[in-house]
Design a protein around this motif. Sequence first.
Motif, PDB file in Angstrom:
ATOM      1  N   ILE A  71      12.887 -47.299 -20.957  1.00 48.05           N
ATOM      2  CA  ILE A  71      12.086 -48.280 -20.240  1.00 48.05           C
ATOM      3  C   ILE A  71      12.678 -49.681 -20.409  1.00 48.05           C
ATOM      4  O   ILE A  71      12.922 -50.137 -21.528  1.00 48.05           O
ATOM      5  N   GLY A  72      12.935 -50.327 -19.269  1.00 50.99           N
ATOM      6  CA  GLY A  72      13.475 -51.678 -19.282  1.00 50.99           C
ATOM      7  C   GLY A  72      14.964 -51.765 -19.557  1.00 50.99           C
ATOM      8  O   GLY A  72      15.489 -52.867 -19.712  1.00 50.99           O
ATOM      9  N   ARG A  73      15.647 -50.627 -19.601  1.00 49.85           N
ATOM     10  CA  ARG A  73      17.080 -50.627 -19.932  1.00 49.85           C
ATOM     11  C   ARG A  73      17.866 -49.963 -18.790  1.00 49.85           C
ATOM     12  O   ARG A  73      18.103 -48.756 -18.804  1.00 49.85           O
ATOM     13  N   PRO A  74      18.278 -50.752 -17.790  1.00 51.10           N
ATOM     14  CA  PRO A  74      18.980 -50.187 -16.638  1.00 51.10           C
ATOM     15  C   PRO A  74      20.345 -49.607 -17.011  1.00 51.10           C
ATOM     16  O   PRO A  74      20.998 -50.061 -17.956  1.00 51.10           O
ATOM     17  N   ILE A  75      20.765 -48.611 -16.251  1.00 53.77           N
ATOM     18  CA  ILE A  75      22.151 -48.157 -16.291  1.00 53.77           C
ATOM     19  C   ILE A  75      22.963 -49.109 -15.418  1.00 53.77           C
ATOM     20  O   ILE A  75      22.608 -49.366 -14.253  1.00 53.77           O
ATOM     21  N   GLN A  76      24.014 -49.655 -15.967  1.00 56.73           N
ATOM     22  CA  GLN A  76      24.733 -50.740 -15.305  1.00 56.73           C
ATOM     23  C   GLN A  76      25.198 -50.366 -13.903  1.00 56.73           C
ATOM     24  O   GLN A  76      25.008 -51.137 -12.959  1.00 56.73           O
ATOM     25  N   GLU A  77      25.809 -49.211 -13.754  1.00 57.28           N
ATOM     26  CA  GLU A  77      26.338 -48.818 -12.444  1.00 57.28           C
ATOM     27  C   GLU A  77      25.222 -48.712 -11.407  1.00 57.28           C
ATOM     28  O   GLU A  77      25.402 -49.075 -10.237  1.00 57.28           O
ATOM     29  N   SER A  78      24.076 -48.206 -11.826  1.00 56.69           N
ATOM     30  CA  SER A  78      22.953 -48.065 -10.911  1.00 56.69           C
ATOM     31  C   SER A  78      22.419 -49.426 -10.489  1.00 56.69           C
ATOM     32  O   SER A  78      22.192 -49.685  -9.297  1.00 56.69           O
ATOM     33  N   LEU A  79      22.226 -50.326 -11.445  1.00 56.00           N
ATOM     34  CA  LEU A  79      21.715 -51.648 -11.109  1.00 56.00           C
ATOM     35  C   LEU A  79      22.696 -52.412 -10.232  1.00 56.00           C
ATOM     36  O   LEU A  79      22.289 -53.088  -9.272  1.00 56.00           O
ATOM     37  N   THR A  80      23.969 -52.307 -10.508  1.00 57.57           N
ATOM     38  CA  THR A  80      24.975 -52.980  -9.694  1.00 57.57           C
ATOM     39  C   THR A  80      24.896 -52.511  -8.245  1.00 57.57           C
ATOM     40  O   THR A  80      24.959 -53.316  -7.301  1.00 57.57           O
ATOM     41  N   ALA A  81      24.743 -51.193  -8.062  1.00 63.68           N
ATOM     42  CA  ALA A  81      24.690 -50.632  -6.707  1.00 63.68           C
ATOM     43  C   ALA A  81      23.430 -51.062  -5.965  1.00 63.68           C
ATOM     44  O   ALA A  81      23.482 -51.443  -4.789  1.00 63.68           O
ATOM     45  N   THR A  82      22.273 -51.022  -6.636  1.00 62.44           N
ATOM     46  CA  THR A  82      21.037 -51.388  -5.941  1.00 62.44           C
ATOM     47  C   THR A  82      20.974 -52.886  -5.659  1.00 62.44           C
ATOM     48  O   THR A  82      20.430 -53.302  -4.630  1.00 62.44           O
ATOM     49  N   MET A  83      21.531 -53.707  -6.536  1.00 58.64           N
ATOM     50  CA  MET A  83      21.560 -55.142  -6.250  1.00 58.64           C
ATOM     51  C   MET A  83      22.454 -55.429  -5.053  1.00 58.64           C
ATOM     52  O   MET A  83      22.135 -56.282  -4.220  1.00 58.64           O
ATOM     53  N   SER A  84      23.575 -54.720  -4.937  1.00 61.25           N
ATOM     54  CA  SER A  84      24.448 -54.897  -3.778  1.00 61.25           C
ATOM     55  C   SER A  84      23.731 -54.493  -2.494  1.00 61.25           C
ATOM     56  O   SER A  84      23.822 -55.177  -1.462  1.00 61.25           O
ATOM     57  N   TRP A  85      23.010 -53.375  -2.554  1.00 58.77           N
ATOM     58  CA  TRP A  85      22.210 -52.910  -1.408  1.00 58.77           C
ATOM     59  C   TRP A  85      21.173 -53.951  -1.009  1.00 58.77           C
ATOM     60  O   TRP A  85      21.014 -54.279   0.169  1.00 58.77           O
ATOM     61  N   TYR A 130       5.331 -59.464 -16.302  1.00 61.28           N
ATOM     62  CA  TYR A 130       5.188 -58.302 -17.184  1.00 61.28           C
ATOM     63  C   TYR A 130       6.438 -57.425 -17.189  1.00 61.28           C
ATOM     64  O   TYR A 130       6.373 -56.208 -16.993  1.00 61.28           O
ATOM     65  N   GLY A 131       7.572 -58.053 -17.405  1.00 66.31           N
ATOM     66  CA  GLY A 131       8.818 -57.304 -17.409  1.00 66.31           C
ATOM     67  C   GLY A 131       9.816 -57.888 -18.389  1.00 66.31           C
ATOM     68  O   GLY A 131       9.488 -58.653 -19.295  1.00 66.31           O
ATOM     69  N   THR A 132      11.076 -57.530 -18.201  1.00 70.72           N
ATOM     70  CA  THR A 132      12.168 -57.953 -19.061  1.00 70.72           C
ATOM     71  C   THR A 132      13.365 -58.309 -18.209  1.00 70.72           C
ATOM     72  O   THR A 132      13.495 -57.835 -17.079  1.00 70.72           O
ATOM     73  N   LEU A 133      14.230 -59.146 -18.738  1.00 68.95           N
ATOM     74  CA  LEU A 133      15.536 -59.320 -18.117  1.00 68.95           C
ATOM     75  C   LEU A 133      16.363 -58.069 -18.375  1.00 68.95           C
ATOM     76  O   LEU A 133      16.157 -57.372 -19.376  1.00 68.95           O
ATOM     77  N   PRO A 134      17.322 -57.773 -17.505  1.00 66.30           N
ATOM     78  CA  PRO A 134      18.194 -56.618 -17.743  1.00 66.30           C
ATOM     79  C   PRO A 134      19.327 -56.991 -18.696  1.00 66.30           C
ATOM     80  O   PRO A 134      20.235 -57.735 -18.328  1.00 66.30           O
ATOM     81  N   PHE A 135      19.266 -56.487 -19.909  1.00 70.15           N
ATOM     82  CA  PHE A 135      20.284 -56.779 -20.915  1.00 70.15           C
ATOM     83  C   PHE A 135      21.342 -55.676 -20.941  1.00 70.15           C
ATOM     84  O   PHE A 135      21.113 -54.555 -20.502  1.00 70.15           O
ATOM     85  N   ASP A 136      22.537 -56.016 -21.451  1.00 75.01           N
ATOM     86  CA  ASP A 136      23.620 -55.049 -21.662  1.00 75.01           C
ATOM     87  C   ASP A 136      24.052 -54.360 -20.376  1.00 75.01           C
ATOM     88  O   ASP A 136      24.351 -53.169 -20.354  1.00 75.01           O
ATOM     89  N   LEU A 157       0.285 -59.993 -24.078  1.00 78.96           N
ATOM     90  CA  LEU A 157       0.329 -59.928 -25.536  1.00 78.96           C
ATOM     91  C   LEU A 157       0.151 -58.508 -26.048  1.00 78.96           C
ATOM     92  O   LEU A 157       0.619 -58.166 -27.143  1.00 78.96           O
ATOM     93  N   HIS A 158      -0.518 -57.660 -25.276  1.00 81.81           N
ATOM     94  CA  HIS A 158      -0.787 -56.291 -25.703  1.00 81.81           C
ATOM     95  C   HIS A 158      -0.069 -55.272 -24.814  1.00 81.81           C
ATOM     96  O   HIS A 158      -0.522 -54.132 -24.686  1.00 81.81           O
ATOM     97  N   ASP A 159       1.041 -55.695 -24.249  1.00 77.68           N
ATOM     98  CA  ASP A 159       1.840 -54.814 -23.384  1.00 77.68           C
ATOM     99  C   ASP A 159       2.558 -53.780 -24.249  1.00 77.68           C
ATOM    100  O   ASP A 159       3.423 -54.122 -25.056  1.00 77.68           O
ATOM    101  N   THR A 160       2.200 -52.515 -24.064  1.00 79.95           N
ATOM    102  CA  THR A 160       2.842 -51.434 -24.816  1.00 79.95           C
ATOM    103  C   THR A 160       3.815 -50.639 -23.954  1.00 79.95           C
ATOM    104  O   THR A 160       4.330 -49.608 -24.396  1.00 79.95           O
ATOM    105  N   VAL A 161       4.065 -51.098 -22.735  1.00 82.99           N
ATOM    106  CA  VAL A 161       4.993 -50.399 -21.838  1.00 82.99           C
ATOM    107  C   VAL A 161       6.405 -50.947 -22.016  1.00 82.99           C
ATOM    108  O   VAL A 161       7.351 -50.192 -22.269  1.00 82.99           O
TER     109      VAL A 161
END
Length: 401
Positions: A71-85, A130-136, A157-161
């Motif tokens: 959760i919150g940890r994209p696969i780089q190749e996948s994120l690169t492709a969807t951002m290009s799209w 309610y999210g995260t930046l994509p790291f790594d 403050l109580h986000d468990t996702v």
Amino acid sequence: MTAKQFPAPVVAEWGSTDPSAPLVVLLHGRGSDEAAMGTLVPFLPPGPRYVAVRAPLSEGGGFAWFANRGIGRPIQESLTATMSWFRSWLDSVTTPKQPVILVGFSGGSAFAGGLLLADPSRFSGAGLLYGTLPFDVGLPLTAGRLTGVPIFLVHGLHDTVIPPELQEWTWEYLVKYSGSPLWAEREPTGHELTERTIRALGWWVSERLNFITRPTDEDGGTSGTSDTAAYWPTLPDGTLPHRVGPAPEVSVTTPQQQETQNAPPELQEALFERIRQLPGVTIAPSEISVPGARALQLGPEDARGGQEAFIVPSVGEFAHLHPHFDGSMHIVLPPALAVDALQKGWAVAHPLAGLRLSEGMVLVYGPRDTVELDVVTGIVGASHAFATKTGHGVQNELRPL
């Protein structure tokens, strides 16, 4: 899959039918779809064109913006492709200079963060909910990367996702190092949108759109970051050094103030004695800051720069020094110098810069020693040069006491 193998975007639209109107793109969370973001629209300001986009990957009963390795940890190749799209679609429905604001929830927030980090100059701002930046994933997380790009950030403050370490890394980078004029809130909730959050988002979107569509004066305007070289006429060799050590803690809403690493009172007063000698400056209580803040003002008879060089143009207030418990300063700098000050660790953007205040509005940290006293004096001198439209150094008037 590559970007070309994804299906054509499925979108839902509301608001203006003018294709040249500012565009607000709504990005849903993982396992959801574009219809879910339509619930936000009644709380958002009229005027722009709202488009909710369906993510291109199937996920359970809905869709996702990227394949992940947790959760919150994209696969780089996948994120690169969807951002290009996504960028191909965006380029097909907008012009390069058309204002575009991203609003993402959960996985959509991570996707919006990736788009911002990849190409910050393309976007006029973003709501990250309610999210995260994509790291790594190979995206730059350098100091000042998001300078000039206002962000509205909300965490629960109580986000468990979203894993807590990802939330903390996101908060730390955006608050201290990104350079973004950031409005950040931690809500006493879990991983869900509340009416209060949505209404606050509506206020923020309205303020940002009002700013970027307002008329500008002849002396400048909402130029954002600048490609101009950062030459400091009030510092030796025209160069701002890097500030040593980590950034101090600073409040994330208003009133904005420095909370740690505060300047000793005697250095605050030494700074005040120097800057009050700047040509044409008078001292008065600030028209906009907390009680006890001392403003640097120029009279109407003084040569002045444009509206964007002032915190309160009506009284000529271009800077103010906060009380002793704080010791920092709010000043307005030209865009190129604001970028340089943010990137080199001397300042943080004001949460309302680019909303209600000039894009060059920053909080400059109070000096911790005599070396920093000289540097901060020069930074304030550059603000004075901007406000007086002189652009020349004031080093002679600002010799160390």
